[in-house]
Scaffold this active site. Structure first.
Site, short mmCIF file in Angstrom:
data_model
loop_
_atom_site.label_atom_id
_atom_site.label_comp_id
_atom_site.label_asym_id
_atom_site.label_seq_id
_atom_site.Cartn_x
_atom_site.Cartn_y
_atom_site.Cartn_z
N LEU A 80 0.85 -1.19 0.00
CA LEU A 80 0.00 0.00 0.00
C LEU A 80 0.89 1.24 0.00
O LEU A 80 0.70 2.17 -0.78
CB LEU A 80 -0.92 -0.01 1.23
CG LEU A 80 -1.82 1.21 1.44
CD1 LEU A 80 -2.89 1.29 0.36
CD2 LEU A 80 -2.50 1.17 2.82
N THR A 81 1.91 1.24 0.88
CA THR A 81 2.75 2.42 1.08
C THR A 81 3.57 2.76 -0.17
O THR A 81 4.11 1.88 -0.83
CB THR A 81 3.70 2.18 2.27
OG1 THR A 81 2.90 1.94 3.42
CG2 THR A 81 4.62 3.37 2.52
N ARG B 73 22.77 -11.49 38.49
CA ARG B 73 23.72 -10.39 38.61
C ARG B 73 23.77 -9.87 40.06
O ARG B 73 22.74 -9.51 40.63
CB ARG B 73 23.29 -9.27 37.66
CG ARG B 73 24.04 -7.98 37.82
CD ARG B 73 25.46 -8.07 37.30
NE ARG B 73 26.06 -6.75 37.19
CZ ARG B 73 27.35 -6.57 36.99
NH1 ARG B 73 28.16 -7.61 36.85
NH2 ARG B 73 27.85 -5.36 36.89
N GLN C 92 14.66 -3.24 46.16
CA GLN C 92 13.24 -2.94 45.96
C GLN C 92 13.00 -2.14 44.68
O GLN C 92 11.99 -2.31 44.01
CB GLN C 92 12.67 -2.19 47.17
CG GLN C 92 11.16 -2.25 47.19
CD GLN C 92 10.57 -1.66 48.46
OE1 GLN C 92 10.98 -0.59 48.91
NE2 GLN C 92 9.61 -2.34 49.03
N GLN D 287 18.12 -0.81 30.95
CA GLN D 287 18.57 -0.11 32.16
C GLN D 287 18.90 -1.10 33.28
O GLN D 287 19.91 -0.96 33.96
CB GLN D 287 17.47 0.88 32.61
CG GLN D 287 17.93 1.89 33.62
CD GLN D 287 18.95 2.87 33.04
OE1 GLN D 287 19.03 3.07 31.84
NE2 GLN D 287 19.77 3.46 33.92
N GLY E 78 25.38 -1.77 31.71
CA GLY E 78 26.26 -1.73 30.54
C GLY E 78 26.14 -2.95 29.66
O GLY E 78 26.19 -2.86 28.42
N GLU F 218 2.06 -0.42 9.90
CA GLU F 218 0.63 -0.74 9.91
C GLU F 218 -0.17 0.33 10.67
O GLU F 218 -1.07 0.03 11.44
CB GLU F 218 0.39 -2.16 10.42
CG GLU F 218 1.11 -3.16 9.50
CD GLU F 218 0.65 -4.58 9.64
OE1 GLU F 218 -0.52 -4.82 9.96
OE2 GLU F 218 1.49 -5.46 9.38
N GLY F 219 0.23 1.57 10.39
CA GLY F 219 -0.40 2.71 11.04
C GLY F 219 0.44 3.14 12.22
O GLY F 219 0.67 2.37 13.16
N GLU G 270 0.13 7.61 15.97
CA GLU G 270 -0.77 8.77 15.74
C GLU G 270 -2.01 8.33 14.96
O GLU G 270 -3.12 8.76 15.25
CB GLU G 270 -0.01 9.87 14.99
CG GLU G 270 1.09 10.54 15.82
CD GLU G 270 2.34 9.68 16.04
OE1 GLU G 270 2.53 8.68 15.31
OE2 GLU G 270 3.12 10.00 16.95
#
Lengths: 260, 379
Positions: free
Chosen positions: B125-126, B268, B279, B336, B340, B363-364, B367
């Site tokens: 389509l695009t 880790r 926490q 995060q 690293g 696919e849209g 927005e």
């Protein structure tokens, strides 16, 4: 050819934990799976079907939820499923289980009976061989490969400690299969959609001809004395010595530990 | 009200999780690194019926439903978002419009081969000047006896040269605007149909994305999909369904990033204890899981409504808008929490963040999803 595959639904022991106080398995929340050796047995049957054409029946003995294992087998491509379930079968050890299964198998016409070598929850490797004894047919355990000549003769590779044996046997016979012998196929999406539309035959005590006293808890001579977690063993020491030196080393090690 | 999967869907979940873990996950890093289309995975998916999930059994499909299709794209994308979009574009953008708008002959000709995976599908389509404003189509289809002659180009086409069947939109009457757009089924190998530039992308790098070029490409009239001038409606309806697939892909990426994170933070150690004992870390994964679960409810609800034959356009838009946001947010938080290491290609979370971004665009865009949702409220 008629093939019957006996399967067991077991807790997935890779996800199981042991209650540190009682030493028993914590089954809550542990997924149930088809026993891995049995799944290889299903794959062997399905390959025979692909190659030679066969009618495959899968059978399991177990509580109502074992229906899931049968549906999975149907979704993989087996033709028929039988669920052996009855309060009279409850508490069965391997002997009582094999009596019940043999009773069901007598109702069926089978050229080849396939079981897994052993179940990952009990690890006894007894049910398959016992079924063959009850039915008085040939058995080959620890199968790693099976060839069929298309006329009733099976050529089987049987795993032994330091290699394998090649055996030949005629139908009907029973084989017990190792999990890595036949890596199993996936269920297909179509098979899954059809699995629940098929009928699973439910058989109880009344559908098989077996004396009540050999079934269930009553028919089970095995008594569990104690269940416990295996302690962690230290890594062993490895010696490469000739026989005389090896004997001397063993004796000195045994003396060192005050065993002799 | 019932939030449970059906028995079939439960069994399917078991199958697809195992398949994704064993067949798809081991290739994910390589497919990304080498920008390699995973042809071997497509073959394996074909064998187990993953390329024709919602196609009825009488047309060669699995006879499944859209909830199962969403489960499949989700679980494949947990392992590898490239593999997820291959199935999504094939199923939602090529199979679905033929299933929904095709003639009996077209269904019989194309669906068994698409559902079996013998052929892969794509959708065009695009165009360079028709992105979010898809009505500005410049590709033309001119009637010529029993044929149409197509000229123009389509860009960013998923499955590209690996596909065999393409749903292509072209202007049959420019004066009619969107009512002058018509859809066609075009096969690879048709004279005048060639491939242009292959895109080098930020994420989903294993999926093939190319330009399609049509130069005096002659298409017989029996390959018209739907009626003359009804192409735009077919495109919009197709994208409504496609959004369920992409929402499921985004959901899978988010779940994959969370799975990797949970594993990592338990192993880790910093300041003498595993990251999972802090926490702040626990609060982060709690937020991630909550948003993922909310996204899953939106995705499944949109797929369920489609299965029930209810209107689902706004539901699919909300599912895609939200799941794409969750994918970006969760993948970013996952990096995060990996610190690293998460920024390196030694760990899969950096790939997941790159893969997540496209779900806010194709696919849209997000927005466009808001436009669809708002239009539904204001009508």
């Amino acid at each position: 050819m008629n093939i019957v595959v006996c399967i067991k639904q077991v807790p997935d022991t890779t996800e199981i934990k042991i209650n540190p106080v009682t030493g028993t398995l914590i089954r809550d929340g542990v997924p149930s799976i088809i026993n891995p050796d049995d799944k290889a047995g299903l794959e062997l049957a399905l390959r025979m079907k692909d190659q030679f054409g066969a009618h495959i029946t899968v059978i399991t003995m177990g509580p109502p939820q074992a229906d899931n294992a049968l549906r999975e087998a149907l979704a993989m491509g087996v033709d028929d499923a039988i669920h052996l379930t009855d309060r009279k079968f409850a508490g069965a050890d391997t002997l009582a289980t094999s009596h019940a299964l043999a009773g069901a198998l007598r109702n069926l016409s089978c050229d080849l009976i396939i079981t897994g070598r052993q179940a990952i929850d009990g690890d006894t490797a007894q049910v398959g061989p016992q079924i063959a004894e009850h039915l008085d047919i040939a058995q080959v355990s620890y199968l790693r490969k099976l060839d069929y000549d298309g006329k009733g003769t099976f050529t089987i590779e049987r795993t032994v400690e330091d290699g394998y044996e090649i055996l030949e046997t005629e139908a009907p016979c029973l084989v017990t299969v190792l999990s890595d012998a036949y890596p199993s196929r996936y269920m297909t999406v179509k098979g899954i959609m059809e699995a629940y539309a098929k009928e699973v035959k439910v058989w109880g005590f009344n559908e098989i001809e077996v004396k009540e006293e050999v079934l269930g808890l009553k028919g089970s001579p095995t008594k569990v004395h104690k269940a416990f977690s295996r302690g962690v063993k230290a890594a062993g020491e490895l010696y490469e010595l000739d026989t005389d030196e090896a004997v001397g080393t063993i004796i000195s090690k045994l003396k060192e530990k005050f065993i002799i | 009200m019932n939030f449970h999967l059906t028995k079939e869907q439960t069994l399917f979940e078991q199958m697809i999780k195992g398949f994704a873990e064993k067949e798809v996950k081991p290739l994910a890093a390589e497919v990304d690194e080498l920008e390699r289309f995973p042809e071997e995975t497509v073959e394996k998916m074909a064998r187990v019926g993953l390329l024709g999930i919602p196609v009825p059994a009488e047309l060669g499909g699995a006879g499944g439903n859209n909830v199962m299709y969403a489960q499949a794209v989700e679980e494949l994308s947990v392992a590898c978002a490239t593999t997820g979009v291959i199935v999504s574009a094939h199923t939602s953008l090529c199979i679905a419009p033929i299933l929904e708008s095709g003639t009996p002959e077209q269904k019989k000709k194309y669906l068994p081969r698409l559902a079996s995976g013998e052929w892969l599908g794509a959708f065009g389509l695009t165009e360079p000047n028709a992105g979010t404003d898809a009505s500005a189509q410049q590709t033309t289809a001119v009637e010529d006896g029993d044929n149409y002659i197509i000229n123009g180009s389509k860009i960013f086409i998923t499955n590209a040269e690996y596909a065999h069947v393409y749903i292509i939109f072209a202007m049959t009457d420019k004066s009619q605007g969107v009512k002058g757009i018509t859809a066609f089924i075009i096969e690879k190998g048709t004279p005048g149909f060639t491939f242009g530039k292959k895109e080098k992308k930020m994420g989903i790098r294993g999926s093939a994305t190319s330009e399609l070029i049509f130069e005096n490409c002659i298409i017989p009239k029996e390959n018209m999909l739907g009626k003359v001038g009804k192409g735009f409606g077919i495109a919009m309806k197709t994208l409504d369904g496609g959004r369920i697939g992409i929402a499921a892909q985004a959901l899978g990426i988010a779940q994959g990033a969370l799975n990797e994170t949970v594993k990592y933070i338990k192993e880790r150690k910093q300041f003498g204890k595993p990251l999972s004992a802090f926490q702040n870390t626990q609060f982060q994964i709690a937020d991630m899981q909550t948003r993922i679960s909310a996204a899953r409810l939106l995705v499944r609800s949109a797929a369920f409504k489609k299965d029930q034959g209810e209107k689902y356009s706004a539901d699919a838009a909300m599912a895609k808008l939200y799941a794409a946001e969750v994918a970006m947010d969760v993948a970013s938080k996952a990096i995060q929490l990996h610190g690293g290491y998460g920024y390196t290609r030694e760990y899969p979370v950096e790939r997941m963040l790159r893969d997540a971004k496209i779900t806010e665009i194709y696919e849209g865009t997000s927005e466009v999803q808001k436009m669809v949702i708002a239009a539904n409220l204001l009508k």
